[in-house]
Design a protein around this motif. Structure first.
Motif, mmCIF file in Angstrom:
data_model
loop_
_atom_site.group_PDB
_atom_site.id
_atom_site.type_symbol
_atom_site.label_atom_id
_atom_site.label_comp_id
_atom_site.label_asym_id
_atom_site.label_seq_id
_atom_site.Cartn_x
_atom_site.Cartn_y
_atom_site.Cartn_z
ATOM 1 N N LEU A 17 0.824 -1.210 0.000
ATOM 2 C CA LEU A 17 0.000 0.000 0.000
ATOM 3 C C LEU A 17 0.862 1.266 0.000
ATOM 4 C CD1 LEU A 17 -2.768 -1.001 2.568
ATOM 5 C CD2 LEU A 17 -3.096 -0.573 0.123
ATOM 6 N N GLY A 18 1.805 1.326 0.927
ATOM 7 C CA GLY A 18 2.667 2.499 1.008
ATOM 8 C C GLY A 18 3.577 2.631 -0.193
ATOM 9 N N VAL A 19 4.029 1.490 -0.729
ATOM 10 C CA VAL A 19 4.880 1.525 -1.920
ATOM 11 C C VAL A 19 4.107 2.109 -3.094
ATOM 12 C CG1 VAL A 19 6.175 0.129 -3.567
ATOM 13 C CG2 VAL A 19 6.272 -0.413 -1.123
ATOM 14 N N GLY A 20 2.844 1.682 -3.251
ATOM 15 C CA GLY A 20 2.012 2.242 -4.310
ATOM 16 C C GLY A 20 1.781 3.724 -4.111
ATOM 17 N N PHE A 21 1.592 4.138 -2.866
ATOM 18 C CA PHE A 21 1.394 5.554 -2.585
ATOM 19 C C PHE A 21 2.640 6.363 -2.931
ATOM 20 C CE2 PHE A 21 1.704 9.158 0.416
ATOM 21 C CZ PHE A 21 0.582 9.873 0.004
ATOM 22 N N ILE A 22 3.812 5.847 -2.567
ATOM 23 C CA ILE A 22 5.059 6.576 -2.821
ATOM 24 C C ILE A 22 5.348 6.690 -4.317
ATOM 25 C CG2 ILE A 22 7.572 6.477 -2.531
ATOM 26 C CD1 ILE A 22 7.020 5.153 0.226
ATOM 27 N N THR A 23 5.224 5.572 -5.038
ATOM 28 C CA THR A 23 5.623 5.561 -6.442
ATOM 29 C C THR A 23 4.597 6.198 -7.366
ATOM 30 O OG1 THR A 23 4.710 3.336 -6.703
ATOM 31 C CG2 THR A 23 7.042 3.507 -6.142
ATOM 32 N N VAL A 24 3.316 6.160 -6.978
ATOM 33 C CA VAL A 24 2.273 6.701 -7.853
ATOM 34 C C VAL A 24 1.593 7.912 -7.220
ATOM 35 C CG1 VAL A 24 0.130 6.196 -9.093
ATOM 36 C CG2 VAL A 24 1.872 4.425 -8.846
ATOM 37 N N GLY A 25 0.982 7.707 -6.045
ATOM 38 C CA GLY A 25 0.198 8.770 -5.423
ATOM 39 C C GLY A 25 1.016 9.980 -5.006
ATOM 40 N N LEU A 26 2.067 9.765 -4.213
ATOM 41 C CA LEU A 26 2.880 10.876 -3.732
ATOM 42 C C LEU A 26 3.559 11.598 -4.890
ATOM 43 C CD1 LEU A 26 3.995 12.474 -1.352
ATOM 44 C CD2 LEU A 26 5.824 10.784 -1.143
ATOM 45 N N THR A 27 3.967 10.830 -5.890
ATOM 46 C CA THR A 27 4.580 11.451 -7.066
ATOM 47 C C THR A 27 3.614 12.426 -7.729
ATOM 48 O OG1 THR A 27 5.980 9.517 -7.457
ATOM 49 C CG2 THR A 27 5.610 10.993 -9.326
ATOM 50 N N LEU A 149 -3.253 0.271 -6.850
ATOM 51 C CA LEU A 149 -4.623 0.728 -7.059
ATOM 52 C C LEU A 149 -5.151 1.481 -5.844
ATOM 53 C CD1 LEU A 149 -6.817 0.521 -9.256
ATOM 54 C CD2 LEU A 149 -7.704 -1.471 -8.058
ATOM 55 N N LEU A 150 -4.900 0.931 -4.641
ATOM 56 C CA LEU A 150 -5.390 1.569 -3.422
ATOM 57 C C LEU A 150 -4.481 2.696 -2.957
ATOM 58 C CD1 LEU A 150 -6.517 -1.600 -1.424
ATOM 59 C CD2 LEU A 150 -7.952 0.005 -2.688
ATOM 60 N N GLY A 151 -3.178 2.399 -2.859
ATOM 61 C CA GLY A 151 -2.247 3.425 -2.385
ATOM 62 C C GLY A 151 -2.019 4.532 -3.390
ATOM 63 N N GLY A 152 -1.952 4.164 -4.675
ATOM 64 C CA GLY A 152 -1.690 5.171 -5.695
ATOM 65 C C GLY A 152 -2.928 5.792 -6.276
ATOM 66 N N ALA A 154 -6.732 5.298 -4.855
ATOM 67 C CA ALA A 154 -7.744 5.696 -3.878
ATOM 68 C C ALA A 154 -7.261 6.822 -2.975
ATOM 69 C CB ALA A 154 -8.160 4.487 -3.045
ATOM 70 N N CYS A 155 -5.996 6.727 -2.534
ATOM 71 C CA CYS A 155 -5.479 7.757 -1.620
ATOM 72 C C CYS A 155 -5.340 9.118 -2.312
ATOM 73 C CB CYS A 155 -4.132 7.320 -1.048
ATOM 74 S SG CYS A 155 -4.282 5.997 0.176
ATOM 75 N N VAL A 156 -5.040 9.113 -3.608
ATOM 76 C CA VAL A 156 -4.972 10.386 -4.343
ATOM 77 C C VAL A 156 -6.361 11.000 -4.464
ATOM 78 C CG1 VAL A 156 -4.473 11.420 -6.585
ATOM 79 C CG2 VAL A 156 -2.887 9.778 -5.597
ATOM 80 N N LEU A 157 -7.376 10.165 -4.711
ATOM 81 C CA LEU A 157 -8.742 10.680 -4.787
ATOM 82 C C LEU A 157 -9.172 11.275 -3.442
ATOM 83 C CD1 LEU A 157 -10.478 7.847 -6.858
ATOM 84 C CD2 LEU A 157 -9.784 10.119 -7.637
ATOM 85 N N ILE A 168 -3.534 10.238 4.289
ATOM 86 C CA ILE A 168 -2.588 9.473 5.110
ATOM 87 C C ILE A 168 -3.338 8.635 6.135
ATOM 88 C CG2 ILE A 168 -0.666 9.620 6.723
ATOM 89 C CD1 ILE A 168 0.026 10.321 3.840
ATOM 90 N N GLY A 169 -4.423 9.178 6.678
ATOM 91 C CA GLY A 169 -5.226 8.420 7.630
ATOM 92 C C GLY A 169 -5.787 7.149 7.018
ATOM 93 N N LEU A 170 -6.263 7.252 5.779
ATOM 94 C CA LEU A 170 -6.772 6.066 5.086
ATOM 95 C C LEU A 170 -5.652 5.053 4.875
ATOM 96 C CD1 LEU A 170 -8.949 4.523 3.504
ATOM 97 C CD2 LEU A 170 -8.305 5.866 1.476
ATOM 98 N N LEU A 171 -4.489 5.533 4.494
ATOM 99 C CA LEU A 171 -3.347 4.652 4.261
ATOM 100 C C LEU A 171 -2.936 3.935 5.547
ATOM 101 C CD1 LEU A 171 -1.620 4.030 1.769
ATOM 102 C CD2 LEU A 171 -0.022 5.794 2.515
ATOM 103 N N VAL A 172 -2.918 4.667 6.652
ATOM 104 C CA VAL A 172 -2.574 4.082 7.954
ATOM 105 C C VAL A 172 -3.602 3.028 8.353
ATOM 106 C CG1 VAL A 172 -2.388 4.558 10.425
ATOM 107 C CG2 VAL A 172 -1.275 6.076 8.781
ATOM 108 N N ALA A 173 -4.878 3.346 8.174
ATOM 109 C CA ALA A 173 -5.943 2.420 8.565
ATOM 110 C C ALA A 173 -5.856 1.116 7.775
ATOM 111 C CB ALA A 173 -7.306 3.072 8.356
#
Length: 428
Positions: A17-27, A149-152, A154-157, A168-173
């Motif tokens: 989840l966090g990897v997807g967020f870092i590589t897609v969402g956070l970018t 899909l979720l980290g990159g 859903a979290c961006v949406l 970030i709260g969703l990612l932590v949960a």
């Protein structure tokens, strides 16, 4: 077995989840905040931690708590560390203004995630029945795309609608679900011999010394990964050259193509049990060949939205199928007492090949063009399939009588799975 697969599913998904967020969402979030492409490229470098995780994998095989479970004791610490690392991102509501701390936290998260992957793989090696290994590795590959899909996605949406803290709260949960799973997981007591640290580190080399190990590791895997990696490395620059926006590229390559890849991973895992390693290897190779041919219009500068998305989805489905069977054979070569080290070495080698292939593909495309490199990628994949089939015929998978039994009932000698001797009949 269903309970074991459920545990592995939760752990694999939450670590990605966090990897997807870092590589897609956070970018995407940083780019939206005005961060330069050069800086974003530095953020991607933290992903290099994954290919070198074999350097500390033997430590996890050697040390662990018998009271809390050898690998469960690692998972308790690492899954908690994943949650804490994500919580550390909460104060930085404007991440573009705090790049230093953001990159440092992301590097720590990727380290914890890569290390957790070693422990989960070791649990899978020791606890999955022979018939469930394809399914287990299908889950592992599908989990990486679900993380995207979720980290990159859903979290961006959520970020776009409700802000940084909510995302970030969703990612932590979601990541904390894995912590609950680890607390409930009861690893069977380990009564077999625990490898000494020297033995564990020698496994870095001895794993490829098994019958057919070198053939598989330095022959089949490089051909498949380099061929597929070369083709995929061309996708993003070809889309840019065709006039696609960065936003559209990010959504399509990071989110849209993940959905069919998730399904492909699960189906391919079941297919390994039904049709054998060789059968799925051929299916993946043929699918990669056809899907790479479908990308040729893009390589020639023609990128209509519908046709290009369909071609990219087909390619990711094919790449996923190939990945599942490669991971399954890697697990066949992994020995229970050094499972974390063995599987990590073999899978890391594939990651290294992919990184090298990206550089080779882009450098070659600069000189001979995208289409020529795509055709070369097809040839390499075909050679990998042919070599893989020959490997399976000469060193077919042979079920171990103790595979999938509770860890405490296995023994070091009986549980070590070794491919069959030369000349045996191919499973496929």
């Amino acid at each position: 077995m269903k309970g074991r697969l459920g545990t592995l599913t939760a752990l694999y998904v939450t670590q990605y989840l966090g990897v997807g967020f870092i590589t897609v969402g956070l970018t995407a979030i940083l780019r939206d905040g005005g961060t330069s492409l050069d800086t974003l490229a530095l953020l991607q470098i933290v992903g290099l931690i994954w290919p070198i995780k074999f350097l500390w994998a033997p430590i996890l095989d050697r040390y662990g708590s018998r009271h809390r479970g050898h690998y469960r004791s690692w998972l308790l610490v690492l899954q908690s560390a994943l949650v804490l690392a994500l919580l550390a991102l909460l104060p930085f509501a404007s991440p573009a203004d705090a790049l230093g701390p953001i990159v440092a936290i992301c590097a720590a998260y990727v380290f914890f995630s890569a290390t957790q992957d070693i422990a989960v793989d070791a649990v899978a090696v020791r606890m999955l029945a022979e018939s469930a290994r394809g399914t287990g590795n299908g889950i592992q590959v599908a989990a990486s795309y679900l993380g995207n899909l979720l980290g990159g996605g859903a979290c961006v949406l959520v970020y776009d609608q409700f802000g940084w803290a909510s995302a970030i709260g969703l990612l932590v949960a979601m990541t904390a679900v894995g912590l609950v799973v680890v607390w409930r997981f009861r690893e069977p007591p380990r009564t077999d011999r625990v490898a000494r640290i020297g033995t564990a580190y020698r496994a870095l080399r001895s794993v490829v010394g098994q019958p057919g190990g070198r053939w598989w590791t330095v022959g089949v895997e490089p051909l498949d990964y380099v061929g597929a990696g070369m083709a995929y490395a061309l996708v993003t620059p070809a889309l840019v050259d065709a006039g696609w926006s960065l936003g559209r590229i990010g959504v399509v390559t990071g989110v849209v193509t993940s959905a069919p890849a998730i399904v492909a991973g699960l189906v391919a895992g079941l297919g390994v049990g039904r049709f054998g390693r060789g059968g799925v290897l051929v299916a993946g190779g043929l699918a990669l060949t056809v899907s790479t041919l479908l990308l040729l219009p893009l390589m020639n500068g023609q990128a209509p939205l519908g046709g290009t998305v369909a071609a990219l989805c087909c390619f990711m489905v094919a790449y996923t199928i190939a990945n599942v069977v490669l991971y399954t054979v890697n697990m066949d070569y992994s020995r229970p007492d050094t499972g974390g080290t063995d599987f990590t070495v073999l899978s890391s080698f594939g990651l290294v090949c992919s990184f090298v292939a990206s550089s080779i593909g882009l450098a070659a495309a600069e000189r001979v063009g995208y289409p020529a490199v795509a055709v070369a990628a097809i040839v390499l994949v075909a050679a990998g399939v042919v070599l893989g089939l020959a490997h399976q015929r000469r060193f077919p998978h042979r079920p171990s009588p103790t595979a999938g039994l509770p860890v405490g009932r296995s023994t070091p000698d009986a549980a070590v799975e070794r491919p069959a001797a030369d000349g045996a009949k191919a499973v496929a």
